[in-house]
Design a protein around this motif. Structure first.
Motif, short mmCIF file in Angstrom:
data_model
loop_
_atom_site.label_atom_id
_atom_site.label_comp_id
_atom_site.label_asym_id
_atom_site.label_seq_id
_atom_site.Cartn_x
_atom_site.Cartn_y
_atom_site.Cartn_z
N THR A 168 81.67 -52.53 31.62
CA THR A 168 81.18 -53.77 30.83
C THR A 168 80.07 -52.98 31.71
OG1 THR A 168 80.17 -55.58 29.84
CG2 THR A 168 81.87 -55.21 31.88
N ASP A 169 77.74 -53.86 31.80
CA ASP A 169 77.66 -54.00 33.10
C ASP A 169 78.13 -54.90 33.54
OD1 ASP A 169 75.19 -55.05 34.54
OD2 ASP A 169 73.94 -53.58 33.30
N ARG A 170 78.22 -54.24 34.96
CA ARG A 170 78.79 -55.14 36.31
C ARG A 170 77.93 -56.63 36.83
NH1 ARG A 170 79.68 -55.54 41.91
NH2 ARG A 170 82.06 -55.54 42.37
N ARG A 171 76.93 -55.88 36.40
CA ARG A 171 76.14 -56.14 37.65
C ARG A 171 75.43 -57.96 36.71
NH1 ARG A 171 70.31 -57.01 36.19
NH2 ARG A 171 70.65 -55.33 34.58
N LEU A 172 75.35 -57.61 35.95
CA LEU A 172 75.24 -58.69 34.20
C LEU A 172 76.47 -59.88 34.12
CD1 LEU A 172 73.42 -57.29 31.22
CD2 LEU A 172 72.39 -58.42 33.03
N LEU A 173 77.75 -58.77 34.30
CA LEU A 173 78.91 -59.87 34.67
C LEU A 173 78.45 -60.91 35.68
CD1 LEU A 173 81.60 -61.11 33.21
CD2 LEU A 173 82.59 -59.16 34.59
N LYS A 174 78.99 -59.92 36.90
CA LYS A 174 78.49 -60.95 37.90
C LYS A 174 77.77 -62.01 38.12
CE LYS A 174 77.33 -60.51 43.01
NZ LYS A 174 77.54 -59.44 44.41
N ASN A 175 75.87 -62.14 37.56
CA ASN A 175 75.51 -63.01 36.87
C ASN A 175 76.00 -64.06 36.51
OD1 ASN A 175 73.28 -61.66 38.56
ND2 ASN A 175 72.55 -60.68 36.97
N SER B 102 64.40 -64.02 34.79
CA SER B 102 65.69 -63.96 34.15
C SER B 102 65.31 -64.40 32.52
CB SER B 102 67.09 -64.42 34.14
OG SER B 102 67.89 -64.45 36.02
N LEU B 103 65.08 -65.49 32.86
CA LEU B 103 64.77 -65.64 31.01
C LEU B 103 63.77 -64.83 31.02
CD1 LEU B 103 65.11 -67.55 28.58
CD2 LEU B 103 63.70 -69.26 29.61
N GLY B 104 62.92 -64.57 31.51
CA GLY B 104 60.90 -63.70 31.21
C GLY B 104 61.69 -63.03 30.88
N ARG B 105 62.81 -61.88 32.06
CA ARG B 105 62.86 -60.16 31.27
C ARG B 105 63.59 -60.03 29.99
NH1 ARG B 105 63.64 -60.46 37.31
NH2 ARG B 105 66.02 -60.75 36.97
N LEU B 106 64.46 -60.93 29.62
CA LEU B 106 65.71 -61.11 28.84
C LEU B 106 64.34 -61.62 27.41
CD1 LEU B 106 68.35 -63.75 29.39
CD2 LEU B 106 68.74 -61.43 28.33
N GLU B 107 63.27 -62.49 27.77
CA GLU B 107 61.80 -62.67 26.70
C GLU B 107 61.40 -61.51 25.93
OE1 GLU B 107 62.34 -65.56 24.36
OE2 GLU B 107 63.94 -66.77 25.74
N GLU B 108 61.16 -60.72 27.31
CA GLU B 108 60.72 -59.34 27.13
C GLU B 108 61.21 -58.26 26.47
OE1 GLU B 108 58.74 -58.74 30.31
OE2 GLU B 108 57.10 -60.41 30.49
N GLY B 109 62.65 -58.66 26.48
CA GLY B 109 63.48 -57.38 25.88
C GLY B 109 63.79 -56.69 27.12
N LYS B 110 63.61 -56.48 28.89
CA LYS B 110 63.47 -55.75 29.85
C LYS B 110 65.42 -55.99 30.06
CE LYS B 110 58.62 -56.19 30.59
NZ LYS B 110 58.03 -56.57 31.84
N VAL B 111 65.91 -56.90 29.56
CA VAL B 111 66.87 -56.23 30.04
C VAL B 111 68.19 -55.20 29.20
CG1 VAL B 111 69.48 -57.73 30.93
CG2 VAL B 111 67.05 -58.60 31.42
N LYS B 112 68.66 -54.30 30.15
CA LYS B 112 69.28 -53.09 29.50
C LYS B 112 70.92 -52.91 29.86
CE LYS B 112 66.02 -51.80 26.51
NZ LYS B 112 65.88 -53.34 26.06
N ALA B 113 71.57 -53.47 29.20
CA ALA B 113 73.26 -53.72 29.81
C ALA B 113 73.17 -51.79 30.16
CB ALA B 113 74.10 -53.32 28.61
N GLU B 114 74.04 -51.67 31.61
CA GLU B 114 74.24 -50.28 31.86
C GLU B 114 75.71 -49.99 32.09
OE1 GLU B 114 71.94 -49.28 34.85
OE2 GLU B 114 69.94 -49.45 33.91
N LEU C 47 76.62 -57.78 25.86
CA LEU C 47 77.54 -57.52 26.05
C LEU C 47 78.60 -57.56 25.25
CD1 LEU C 47 78.06 -58.19 30.40
CD2 LEU C 47 77.11 -56.46 29.36
N HIS C 48 78.19 -58.14 23.82
CA HIS C 48 78.99 -58.22 22.60
C HIS C 48 80.37 -58.70 23.32
CE1 HIS C 48 76.65 -54.93 21.25
NE2 HIS C 48 76.67 -53.78 22.08
N GLY C 49 79.74 -60.13 24.35
CA GLY C 49 81.15 -60.95 24.29
C GLY C 49 81.09 -62.39 24.03
N SER C 50 82.24 -63.33 24.06
CA SER C 50 82.06 -64.97 23.71
C SER C 50 81.96 -65.45 24.56
CB SER C 50 82.52 -65.02 22.67
OG SER C 50 84.06 -64.68 22.95
N VAL C 51 81.52 -66.72 24.66
CA VAL C 51 81.67 -67.77 25.65
C VAL C 51 82.81 -69.21 24.53
CG1 VAL C 51 79.69 -69.11 25.45
CG2 VAL C 51 81.21 -69.11 27.38
#
Length: 196
Positions: free
Chosen positions: A88-95, A37-49, A174-178
């Motif tokens: 929002t992106d259901r898959r990312l939210l589930k993760n 997951s971190l590798g995909r994020l660093e490479e910019g390969k994670v896109k919100a659907e 996802l333009h969210g906050s924590v």
């Protein structure tokens, strides 16, 4: 090891080794997931659907999956208004939710409830995961979302220190906050908010 125990009366020994192997595989799988997951994020390969869906069925799905991994006596108490809908992106939210709930399970004792609550707010939705576990010191809370950071009281509990960093990165997409509310020895509440 398992092949050594061929008699019926050896079943308890087989069970012990099967559990140990299963736990080790689960741990390695979690490590691999975090690094991928971190590798995909660093490479910019994670896109919100973005898709539109109701929150409650997702919370119930995650509750069911995580309840199977809970410690003895731990119950995940899920609540959410039925009309809670978002885009929002259901898959990312589930993760994100699986990560937060697995932390609550990991850092809470046996026989302790974990509260998992969805809420409708003006223009946004929130989800809170609240436990009565070991808590996080004020000093550690400042570094909580850094990569590879582990709390001072979590050194004997398995983990990579990447989970909350990945949660923050997904929420940015996802333009969210924590936000975190925790006291050492009293438990932790983590709330995420997302635009509806």
């Amino acid at each position: 090891l398992l092949s050594r125990y061929t008699q019926t009366e050896d079943q308890d020994k087989r069970d012990k080794h099967i559990k140990r192997t299963t736990d080790a595989v689960k741990h390695l799988n979690n490590l691999l997931d975090d690094f991928l997951s971190l590798g995909r994020l660093e490479e910019g390969k994670v896109k919100a659907e973005y898709t539109s869906f109701y929150l409650c069925p997702l919370l119930e799905e995650v509750t069911e999956e995580m309840q199977a991994l809970a410690k003895p006596g731990q119950s995940i108490l899920c609540s959410c208004p039925a009309d809670c809908r978002l885009e929002t992106d259901r898959r990312l939210l589930k993760n994100i939710l699986i990560n937060l709930l697995s932390n609550a399970v990991k850092f809470s004792p046996e026989n302790a409830p974990i509260h998992f609550e969805g809420h409708n707010l003006p223009g946004k939705i929130s989800v809170t995961v609240r436990d009565s576990g070991i808590g996080i010191s004020e000093e550690d809370q400042q570094h909580l979302f850094s990569s590879f950071f582990r709390g001072g009281n979590a050194v004997n509990i398995e983990g990579t220190g990447l989970g909350l960093h990945i949660v923050r990165r997904y929420l940015d997409l996802l333009h969210g906050s924590v936000r975190v509310n925790s006291r050492l020895g009293e438990g932790t509440a983590i709330t995420i908010e997302l635009p509806a």
